[in-house]
Write a protein that holds these residues in place. Sequence first.
Motif, PDB file in Angstrom:
ATOM      1  N   GLY A   1       0.775  -1.233   0.000  1.00  0.00           N
ATOM      2  CA  GLY A   1       0.000   0.000   0.000  1.00  0.00           C
ATOM      3  C   GLY A   1       0.802   1.276   0.000  1.00  0.00           C
ATOM      4  N   GLY A   2       2.102   1.196   0.338  1.00  0.00           N
ATOM      5  CA  GLY A   2       2.904   2.405   0.385  1.00  0.00           C
ATOM      6  C   GLY A   2       2.331   3.436   1.337  1.00  0.00           C
ATOM      7  N   ASN A   3       2.174   4.660   0.835  1.00  0.00           N
ATOM      8  CA  ASN A   3       1.638   5.750   1.648  1.00  0.00           C
ATOM      9  C   ASN A   3       0.114   5.735   1.744  1.00  0.00           C
ATOM     10  N   LEU A   4      -0.546   4.815   1.040  1.00  0.00           N
ATOM     11  CA  LEU A   4      -2.009   4.790   1.021  1.00  0.00           C
ATOM     12  C   LEU A   4      -2.560   3.971   2.180  1.00  0.00           C
ATOM     13  N   PHE A   5      -2.124   4.304   3.393  1.00  0.00           N
ATOM     14  CA  PHE A   5      -2.512   3.509   4.550  1.00  0.00           C
ATOM     15  C   PHE A   5      -3.973   3.700   4.949  1.00  0.00           C
ATOM     16  N   LEU A   6      -4.596   4.782   4.509  1.00  0.00           N
ATOM     17  CA  LEU A   6      -6.005   5.009   4.835  1.00  0.00           C
ATOM     18  C   LEU A   6      -6.946   4.412   3.798  1.00  0.00           C
TER      19      LEU A   6
ATOM     20  N   LEU B   1       6.926  17.730   6.855  1.00  0.00           N
ATOM     21  CA  LEU B   1       8.104  17.901   6.003  1.00  0.00           C
ATOM     22  C   LEU B   1       9.154  18.779   6.675  1.00  0.00           C
ATOM     23  N   LEU B   2       8.733  19.919   7.209  1.00  0.00           N
ATOM     24  CA  LEU B   2       9.678  20.837   7.850  1.00  0.00           C
ATOM     25  C   LEU B   2      10.347  20.186   9.059  1.00  0.00           C
ATOM     26  N   ALA B   3       9.558  19.475   9.862  1.00  0.00           N
ATOM     27  CA  ALA B   3      10.113  18.830  11.061  1.00  0.00           C
ATOM     28  C   ALA B   3      11.047  17.683  10.690  1.00  0.00           C
ATOM     29  N   ASN B   4      10.652  16.882   9.704  1.00  0.00           N
ATOM     30  CA  ASN B   4      11.509  15.776   9.260  1.00  0.00           C
ATOM     31  C   ASN B   4      12.860  16.281   8.782  1.00  0.00           C
ATOM     32  N   GLU B   5      12.833  17.331   7.976  1.00  0.00           N
ATOM     33  CA  GLU B   5      14.068  17.847   7.396  1.00  0.00           C
ATOM     34  C   GLU B   5      15.004  18.402   8.462  1.00  0.00           C
ATOM     35  N   ILE B   6      14.464  19.181   9.390  1.00  0.00           N
ATOM     36  CA  ILE B   6      15.344  19.805  10.384  1.00  0.00           C
ATOM     37  C   ILE B   6      15.896  18.771  11.346  1.00  0.00           C
TER      38      ILE B   6
ATOM     39  N   ALA C   1      13.710   8.176  10.766  1.00  0.00           N
ATOM     40  CA  ALA C   1      12.407   7.512  10.779  1.00  0.00           C
ATOM     41  C   ALA C   1      11.271   8.427  10.336  1.00  0.00           C
ATOM     42  N   GLY C   2      11.247   9.656  10.845  1.00  0.00           N
ATOM     43  CA  GLY C   2      10.157  10.558  10.507  1.00  0.00           C
ATOM     44  C   GLY C   2      10.061  10.820   9.020  1.00  0.00           C
ATOM     45  N   TRP C   3      11.213  10.907   8.363  1.00  0.00           N
ATOM     46  CA  TRP C   3      11.259  11.152   6.918  1.00  0.00           C
ATOM     47  C   TRP C   3      10.535  10.047   6.147  1.00  0.00           C
ATOM     48  N   LEU C   4      10.616   8.822   6.664  1.00  0.00           N
ATOM     49  CA  LEU C   4      10.066   7.664   5.965  1.00  0.00           C
ATOM     50  C   LEU C   4       8.623   7.368   6.329  1.00  0.00           C
TER      51      LEU C   4
ATOM     52  N   TYR D   1       2.799  10.239   5.673  1.00  0.00           N
ATOM     53  CA  TYR D   1       3.226  10.346   4.298  1.00  0.00           C
ATOM     54  C   TYR D   1       4.715  10.677   4.252  1.00  0.00           C
ATOM     55  N   SER D   2       5.469   9.917   3.435  1.00  0.00           N
ATOM     56  CA  SER D   2       6.904  10.130   3.359  1.00  0.00           C
ATOM     57  C   SER D   2       7.192  11.550   2.879  1.00  0.00           C
ATOM     58  N   ALA D   3       8.412  12.008   3.151  1.00  0.00           N
ATOM     59  CA  ALA D   3       8.754  13.386   2.798  1.00  0.00           C
ATOM     60  C   ALA D   3       8.617  13.642   1.305  1.00  0.00           C
TER      61      ALA D   3
END
Length: 375
Positions: free
Chosen positions: A131-136, A314-319, A351-354, A357-359
């Motif tokens: 399912g990838g990112n389509l978990f819902l 996205l912002l939190a994952n990147e920083i 982990a958060g990046w992945l 929804y992935s970054a």
Amino acid sequence: MVAAHPLGPPAHEQHWVDLAARLAGEFARTAAERDRTGELPVGNLRRLNASGLDAAVLPAEYGGQDLSYRSYGAIVRVLSAACPSTACVWVMHIGAVAGLVEMSEPDVARFFAERLGDGARFANALSEPAGGNLFLQSQQPAEAVEGGFRLSGEKRFSSGCEIADHFLVNAKVDGVSTFFGLDADPATMTFLPSWDAMGLRASGSQLIRFDGTLLPHERRCPPSKRRRPNHIGAGVAALSLGVADGALAALREHARARKVLPGGGTVAEQQWVRFGVGELESRLQAAAMFAQYMCWLADENSPDFLSATVRAKLLANEIAREIADLGVRVGGGSGYLKTSPIERWFRDAQAGWLMAYSAEICKDVIGAQVLGDDA
């Protein structure tokens, strides 16, 4: 007296954030050992439940405190800065039970709320191997049978599933992804020991195999008739912000204590280190501010909340990744060792990046929103 931050926790809820901070101080002392062993932080989770934090998130009509998303985000961040695995399992646990209480019929919602008060554990069974990112949007059909539907298949990345008493699970019913509340069923559910991850090692995000598991009619969640902010969507940004806090603290401790040369200045006095920390700490503040705004939108039940979750994540994952990466460079050879907290924060930051929804998906969604379908 300084006024409370307008996007921060409401003043009357600050005691919940303070309570979480006190518990986090205890959790931090065992975080490295849990990372080493991969053992689920069961004791930490029980402490959170016994403190009242679990129930506080629920609506008042079901015995909760209607805890704001602004306070919830602050709590997740402080827990993650102490022990990211504990924070991850807690976010998924809260997301599952809050989702079930919000989506279920009143009698069923009351049952799950009471079970939470009794100390029951909850987990999600949503993400599918293909399912990838389509978990819902479940692609796994459930077969109609007497009393409900039978589900066979696998769900992955179910944090804390081995200790869960109840699950939020979805399956395709009549071509539509449908949610159910499910009691753990050892006869038809198997937890496969697939979790041997780089980071968040103590989150126990295993794979679940269902073999004809009954999804009861009475536990079927009716189609949603109103917009509901999702606690997992609101929490994943705070997970990464907490990791960024932890990584920055480890970097700072190392840089202030380590000498460049015998008799020389510390690493913290190096200009390149100060430049790097100055830039990234400023961006951390910006990412945190946007995450607070996202939580405020959730409190307002704004239609802009979903769009904001993508950007906040996205912002939190990147920083988090960039601060952890700078920490490894500042740490040098000693920061590269497994005995160093710098190394542990670097792994957890990935982990958060992945997480869905992935970054990359977040970037694609934002780009499509900006450019429009006719670009």
